[in-house]
Every structure is written in structure tokens, then in C-alpha cells.
Design a protein around this motif. Structure first.
Motif, short mmCIF file in Angstrom:
data_model
loop_
_atom_site.label_atom_id
_atom_site.label_comp_id
_atom_site.label_asym_id
_atom_site.label_seq_id
_atom_site.Cartn_x
_atom_site.Cartn_y
_atom_site.Cartn_z
N GLY A 45 25.91 -55.64 -39.38
CA GLY A 45 26.58 -56.66 -38.60
C GLY A 45 27.39 -56.13 -37.43
O GLY A 45 28.00 -56.89 -36.69
N ARG A 46 27.40 -54.80 -37.23
CA ARG A 46 28.20 -54.20 -36.15
C ARG A 46 27.32 -53.49 -35.12
O ARG A 46 27.80 -52.68 -34.35
CB ARG A 46 29.21 -53.19 -36.74
CG ARG A 46 30.15 -53.75 -37.79
CD ARG A 46 31.09 -54.77 -37.28
NE ARG A 46 32.09 -54.15 -36.43
CZ ARG A 46 32.90 -54.82 -35.63
NH1 ARG A 46 32.85 -56.12 -35.56
NH2 ARG A 46 33.78 -54.19 -34.89
N ASP A 47 26.03 -53.81 -35.07
CA ASP A 47 25.14 -53.16 -34.12
C ASP A 47 25.54 -53.44 -32.68
O ASP A 47 25.43 -52.57 -31.82
CB ASP A 47 23.67 -53.53 -34.36
CG ASP A 47 23.43 -55.02 -34.46
OD1 ASP A 47 24.01 -55.65 -35.36
OD2 ASP A 47 22.66 -55.53 -33.64
N ASP A 48 26.06 -54.64 -32.39
CA ASP A 48 26.50 -54.96 -31.03
C ASP A 48 27.63 -54.02 -30.59
O ASP A 48 27.68 -53.60 -29.44
CB ASP A 48 26.94 -56.42 -30.91
CG ASP A 48 28.02 -56.81 -31.91
OD1 ASP A 48 28.11 -56.17 -32.99
OD2 ASP A 48 28.79 -57.75 -31.62
N VAL A 49 28.51 -53.66 -31.52
CA VAL A 49 29.61 -52.73 -31.21
C VAL A 49 29.05 -51.34 -30.92
O VAL A 49 29.44 -50.70 -29.94
CB VAL A 49 30.63 -52.68 -32.37
CG1 VAL A 49 31.68 -51.60 -32.12
CG2 VAL A 49 31.28 -54.03 -32.58
N LEU A 50 28.11 -50.87 -31.75
CA LEU A 50 27.50 -49.55 -31.52
C LEU A 50 26.80 -49.52 -30.16
O LEU A 50 26.99 -48.58 -29.38
CB LEU A 50 26.51 -49.21 -32.63
CG LEU A 50 25.71 -47.92 -32.44
CD1 LEU A 50 26.62 -46.70 -32.29
CD2 LEU A 50 24.71 -47.73 -33.57
N PHE A 51 26.03 -50.55 -29.84
CA PHE A 51 25.31 -50.58 -28.57
C PHE A 51 26.28 -50.61 -27.39
O PHE A 51 26.05 -49.95 -26.38
CB PHE A 51 24.36 -51.78 -28.51
CG PHE A 51 23.26 -51.76 -29.56
CD1 PHE A 51 22.91 -50.61 -30.24
CD2 PHE A 51 22.58 -52.92 -29.85
CE1 PHE A 51 21.91 -50.59 -31.20
CE2 PHE A 51 21.56 -52.92 -30.81
CZ PHE A 51 21.23 -51.76 -31.48
N ALA A 52 27.37 -51.35 -27.51
CA ALA A 52 28.38 -51.40 -26.44
C ALA A 52 29.05 -50.04 -26.25
O ALA A 52 29.29 -49.61 -25.12
CB ALA A 52 29.42 -52.48 -26.75
N LEU A 53 29.35 -49.36 -27.35
CA LEU A 53 29.97 -48.03 -27.24
C LEU A 53 29.00 -47.02 -26.62
O LEU A 53 29.41 -46.17 -25.82
CB LEU A 53 30.44 -47.55 -28.61
CG LEU A 53 31.66 -48.28 -29.17
CD1 LEU A 53 31.92 -47.89 -30.61
CD2 LEU A 53 32.89 -47.99 -28.32
N LEU A 54 27.72 -47.13 -26.95
CA LEU A 54 26.73 -46.25 -26.32
C LEU A 54 26.68 -46.51 -24.81
O LEU A 54 26.63 -45.56 -24.02
CB LEU A 54 25.36 -46.44 -26.95
CG LEU A 54 25.18 -45.81 -28.33
CD1 LEU A 54 23.91 -46.32 -29.00
CD2 LEU A 54 25.17 -44.30 -28.24
N ALA A 55 26.69 -47.77 -24.43
CA ALA A 55 26.68 -48.12 -23.01
C ALA A 55 27.93 -47.56 -22.31
O ALA A 55 27.84 -47.00 -21.22
CB ALA A 55 26.60 -49.64 -22.83
N GLU A 56 29.08 -47.68 -22.96
CA GLU A 56 30.33 -47.15 -22.39
C GLU A 56 30.27 -45.64 -22.23
O GLU A 56 30.84 -45.07 -21.30
CB GLU A 56 31.50 -47.55 -23.29
CG GLU A 56 32.84 -47.22 -22.72
CD GLU A 56 33.98 -47.69 -23.61
OE1 GLU A 56 35.03 -47.01 -23.59
OE2 GLU A 56 33.83 -48.70 -24.32
N ALA A 57 29.54 -44.97 -23.14
CA ALA A 57 29.40 -43.51 -23.07
C ALA A 57 28.29 -43.08 -22.11
O ALA A 57 27.99 -41.89 -22.01
CB ALA A 57 29.13 -42.96 -24.47
N GLY A 58 27.69 -44.03 -21.41
CA GLY A 58 26.70 -43.68 -20.40
C GLY A 58 25.26 -43.74 -20.88
O GLY A 58 24.35 -43.28 -20.18
N PHE A 59 25.01 -44.29 -22.04
CA PHE A 59 23.65 -44.42 -22.55
C PHE A 59 23.07 -45.77 -22.16
O PHE A 59 23.77 -46.79 -22.20
CB PHE A 59 23.62 -44.28 -24.08
CG PHE A 59 23.76 -42.86 -24.56
CD1 PHE A 59 22.66 -42.10 -24.89
CD2 PHE A 59 25.02 -42.28 -24.66
CE1 PHE A 59 22.78 -40.80 -25.33
CE2 PHE A 59 25.16 -40.97 -25.10
CZ PHE A 59 24.04 -40.23 -25.44
N ARG A 60 21.81 -45.77 -21.79
CA ARG A 60 21.08 -47.00 -21.44
C ARG A 60 19.79 -47.04 -22.25
O ARG A 60 19.24 -45.99 -22.58
CB ARG A 60 20.73 -47.02 -19.95
CG ARG A 60 21.92 -46.90 -19.02
CD ARG A 60 22.76 -48.18 -19.01
NE ARG A 60 23.94 -48.05 -18.19
CZ ARG A 60 25.17 -47.89 -18.65
NH1 ARG A 60 25.40 -47.81 -19.93
NH2 ARG A 60 26.20 -47.81 -17.85
#
Length: 179
Positions: A43-58
Motif C-alpha cells: 500500500g506504500r508503492d506510491d511513496v517509494l515511487f515518489a522518493l525514487l523520483a525525488e532522488a533523480g530516478f525516472r
């Protein structure tokens, strides 16, 4: 990524690579990695994806998006397989498949790992799923050996088998079409 997740009070489950390099292999450099494999807390995949985006991952254009995972890439070419779920564990209560893990070399971060039975089932399923195109990869056999050695007294092979029996991905996939 791990520090960012931890400082935000979130957790992420480490799969293979960095977990094994840090805590299972005799030296960090003896476990090669081609990517980072993470599993979001249910249920927290949106948080993981947002943190990856913040760290420069696309999201990577070189990989296909699957319903259970997205491969991300940063500017330096580092890949991260971010899993929403592991299909083989979807029917198992979340609290039964993970445990908190203290990393040996990467300190000060809150991480989770699969509990030993789920880890063995995942490693076997992963290796079996890739066998038609790659055969049995020695690195993955070593990963399995280190887990078996470390958790020999805790393993319940009936539970491992049950997890594998529930795995829809375990049957051999048809071979890829001839080139």
C-alpha cells in the motif's frame, strides 16, 4: 535512497543485491549488482515511487512496465527495480513475510528483508522464472546458498513449498521465439 526512505520514517524491503552484498557475502565487493531491487511496503508503492523520483530516478524506457514493478533509472545509469508487490506473496499476510534487518555496513537506515522461508521461495521462483532464457545463474545459486547457510535452523521447507505452490509464475514459461 535507503537513507532518504529511513529519514522520512518509511520502510522499504530489500531484495537480493545490496542486502546480500551488505550482510551475506564475505565482502561487499564480492556480490556484483546490476541494479537495485526494492519492494514497497504493501500500500506504500506510491511513496517509494515518489522518493525514487525525488532522488533523480525516472521510469526506464529500456524496460517494460509490469503490473507488479517498474524499473527506474537515474542519470548515472543506475537501475532500480521498484516492486509494488511480489505476486507469489500476494495472498500471504504482509506481517508474515518480512522482518526488520540491521545492515552490517550501511548503518543508520530502517530496512526490511523477506523472512527466511519467503526469501528461499522468492530466490527459487526468481531463478526458475529466468532459467529458460539464462539457465541457472551461478550468482543466484550462491545467493540461495548463503541464505540456506545463514537460516538453516529457521527454515520450514513445508512453508517454502506452500509459497512456491501458490506462485502462479513458477511453471516453466515457454521458451522465447527463435531469433
Amino acid at each position: 535512497i535507503l537513507r532518504m526512505v529511513s529519514t522520512r520514517g518509511e520502510s522499504v524491503l530489500l531484495l537480493k543485491g545490496i542486502l546480500f552484498a551488505d550482510s551475506y557475502y564475505p565482502d561487499f565487493a564480492t556480490r556484483p549488482m546490476s541494479d537495485i531491487d526494492l519492494l514497497a511496503v504493501r500500500g506504500r508503492d506510491d511513496v517509494l515511487f515518489a522518493l525514487l523520483a525525488e532522488a533523480g530516478f525516472r521510469p526506464s524506457l529500456h524496460h517494460s512496465v509490469q503490473y507488479h514493478s517498474i524499473t527506474f533509472m537515474n542519470r548515472e545509469g543506475v537501475f532500480c527495480d521498484a516492486h509494488r508487490t511480489l505476486p507469489m506473496l500476494d495472498s500471504v499476510p504482509w506481517h508474515r513475510v518480512w522482518r526488520e534487518t540491521e545492515l552490517k555496513r550501511v548503518r543508520g537506515v530502517n530496512v526490511l528483508a523477506l523472512e527466511p522461508n519467503a526469501m528461499v521461495a522468492h530466490l527459487v521462483s526468481h531463478m526458475h522464472g529466468h532459467a529458460p532464457e539464462l539457465g541457472f545463474v551461478l550468482l543466484w545459486i550462491l545467493d540461495l546458498m548463503f541464505v540456506l547457510r545463514r537460516f538453516a535452523d529457521e527454515l520450514d521447507f513445508k512453508r517454502v513449498r506452500k509459497l512456491l505452490d501458490d506462485d502462479d509464475e513458477l511453471p516453466v514459461r515457454p521458451p522465447p521465439p527463435e531469433a
